[in-house]
Scaffold this active site. Structure first.
Site, PDB file in Angstrom:
ATOM      1  N   PRO A 110       0.825  -1.219   0.000  1.00 57.96           N
ATOM      2  CA  PRO A 110       0.000   0.000   0.000  1.00 57.96           C
ATOM      3  C   PRO A 110       0.862   1.272   0.000  1.00 57.96           C
ATOM      4  O   PRO A 110       0.380   2.343  -0.345  1.00 57.96           O
ATOM      5  CB  PRO A 110      -0.808  -0.091   1.297  1.00 57.96           C
ATOM      6  CG  PRO A 110      -0.705  -1.505   1.739  1.00 57.96           C
ATOM      7  CD  PRO A 110       0.570  -2.056   1.187  1.00 57.96           C
ATOM      8  N   GLU A 169       2.871  -7.951   7.849  1.00 59.56           N
ATOM      9  CA  GLU A 169       3.068  -6.497   7.732  1.00 59.56           C
ATOM     10  C   GLU A 169       4.022  -6.143   6.593  1.00 59.56           C
ATOM     11  O   GLU A 169       4.418  -4.981   6.453  1.00 59.56           O
ATOM     12  CB  GLU A 169       3.572  -5.908   9.049  1.00 59.56           C
ATOM     13  CG  GLU A 169       2.666  -6.178  10.253  1.00 59.56           C
ATOM     14  CD  GLU A 169       1.231  -5.709  10.048  1.00 59.56           C
ATOM     15  OE1 GLU A 169       1.037  -4.545   9.667  1.00 59.56           O
ATOM     16  OE2 GLU A 169       0.315  -6.532  10.264  1.00 59.56           O
ATOM     17  N   ASP A 201      -8.549   1.988 -24.967  1.00 54.70           N
ATOM     18  CA  ASP A 201      -8.896   1.868 -23.547  1.00 54.70           C
ATOM     19  C   ASP A 201      -8.965   3.217 -22.842  1.00 54.70           C
ATOM     20  O   ASP A 201      -8.231   4.127 -23.175  1.00 54.70           O
ATOM     21  CB  ASP A 201      -7.841   1.036 -22.797  1.00 54.70           C
ATOM     22  CG  ASP A 201      -7.833  -0.408 -23.252  1.00 54.70           C
ATOM     23  OD1 ASP A 201      -8.839  -0.843 -23.819  1.00 54.70           O
ATOM     24  OD2 ASP A 201      -6.814  -1.079 -23.031  1.00 54.70           O
TER      25      ASP A 201
HETATM   26  C1  JAH Z   1      -1.122  -6.100   2.429  1.00 54.04           C
HETATM   27  C2  JAH Z   1       1.432  -7.123   2.068  1.00 54.04           C
HETATM   28  N1  JAH Z   1      -2.314  -1.478  -3.142  1.00 54.04           N
HETATM   29  C3  JAH Z   1      -3.046  -2.587  -2.683  1.00 54.04           C
HETATM   30  C4  JAH Z   1      -2.299  -3.448  -1.696  1.00 54.04           C
HETATM   31  C5  JAH Z   1      -1.128  -4.100  -2.017  1.00 54.04           C
HETATM   32  C6  JAH Z   1      -0.494  -4.897  -1.076  1.00 54.04           C
HETATM   33  C7  JAH Z   1      -1.049  -5.029   0.183  1.00 54.04           C
HETATM   34  N2  JAH Z   1      -2.189  -4.388   0.474  1.00 54.04           N
HETATM   35  C8  JAH Z   1      -2.796  -3.612  -0.435  1.00 54.04           C
HETATM   36  C9  JAH Z   1      -0.422  -5.851   1.237  1.00 54.04           C
HETATM   37  C10 JAH Z   1      -0.529  -6.880   3.435  1.00 54.04           C
HETATM   38  C11 JAH Z   1       0.754  -7.396   3.254  1.00 54.04           C
HETATM   39  C12 JAH Z   1       0.855  -6.386   1.085  1.00 54.04           C
END
Ligand code: JAH
Length: 294
Positions: free
Chosen positions: A94, A121, A178
């Site tokens: 994220p 995490e 697109d």
């Molecule tokens: C959550 C590792 N952009 C969306 C996204 C990508 C990866 C993760 N969460 C949301 C994520 C937990 C652990 C990656």
């Protein structure tokens, strides 16, 4: 294109056997290699995570396991691409840079991608630091929400990239048309679409689409795309190339602004953000200040 995916849930990628991606793989356009991260553990419990330095909730993925896995997968790919070949490493998180159509087009030019989806995490940050010195390592986000792990984000990216590979889409449809693709309707959302019957449950297909006037149809479609983009993604219209707007476009934009009062759902005080209770507003998507150091 070769795609390697290292995950503690390789079964998560079963959907890549289906539909367009399944066909691309059958045709040999997309060569996907799935790997179980736990194959590179050494302990009886096959541990991939440990507690975070500095404290805090959750667990962090161990760097040694990821390092051995990524090294082994690079070695494996070099049997095909040559002894100095390196993949593009992509880690969904994220906190990454946004994955956009532009990024998908860039990845579609690569011969070899290696995806490293995390759980818990995330992965110890020294893994991206290490590989960032040896190859192009990208931390990318597919949107502002938190998943249970990076696997679903990898599925999204493989599909977005895979459909761009030569021979995956038929000639019937060009990727240049697109939404978000650089080209004719660049930076506008797709407008509404219709098929038969001409009336369904009292809803009529807009008459212009049945008229056979190709010029008027093209103009109408652009107007609808503009109106929809103004309503849903106004920031995209603000970024539109001023030279790319004709007189008619400017009139559509002006009229949309003037009809604000006809769109009750976005009147001040009625926006979802302003309807939240005081209690809900305090539960925001950030650490509470009292949890942070001065
Ligand atoms: C959550 C590792 N952009 C969306 C996204 C990508 C990866 C993760 N969460 C949301 C994520 C937990 C652990 C990656």
């Amino acid at each position: 294109m070769r795609v390697d995916i290292i995950s503690i849930f390789p079964e998560y990628f079963a959907p890549l056997d289906v539909s367009l991606m399944g066909k691309a793989r059958e045709r040999g356009i997309l060569d996907i290699h799935l790997h179980q991260l736990r194959d590179w553990t050494h302990d009886v419990h096959k541990s991939v995570d440990d507690t975070p330095y500095g404290g805090g909730p959750g667990m962090v993925m161990k760097p040694e396991v990821w390092g051995e896995a990524v090294d082994a997968v690079i070695e494996d790919g070099r049997a095909v691409f040559g002894k100095d070949a390196l993949p593009r490493l992509i880690v969904p998180t994220p906190s990454g840079r946004p994955f956009t159509q532009k990024v998908a087009l860039e990845y579609a030019e690569e011969p070899w991608l290696l995806f490293a989806p995390a759980r818990y995490e995330g992965i110890d940050s020294r893994v991206v630091a290490e590989y960032g010195e040896r190859l192009r390592a990208d931390e990318v986000s597919i949107g502002d929400y938190v998943l249970a792990g990076g696997e679903a984000a990898v599925l999204v990216m493989v599909e977005a990239v895979g459909r761009l590979l030569p021979g995956v889409l038929g000639n019937a449809r060009s990727v240049a048309d697109d939404s978000f693709a650089p080209g004719a309707m660049a930076n506008l959302l797709e407008g509404p679409v219709y098929t038969k019957p001409p009336v369904w449950r009292g809803h009529e297909v807009p008459e212009v689409l049945l008229s056979g006037h190709h010029g008027r149809i093209a103009r109408w479609r652009r107007d609808e795309a503009l109106r929809r983009t103004l309503a849903r993604r106004p920031e995209l219209v603000a970024r539109l190339d001023r030279d790319g707007l004709d007189k008619h476009d400017r009139r559509v934009i002006e009229e949309f602004g003037e009809r604000r009062e006809e769109r009750p759902e976005e009147r001040a005080g009625e926006r979802p953000e302003e309807r939240r209770s005081a209690a809900a507003s305090r539960t925001s998507f950030r650490a509470a200040p009292e949890d942070m150091a001065d």
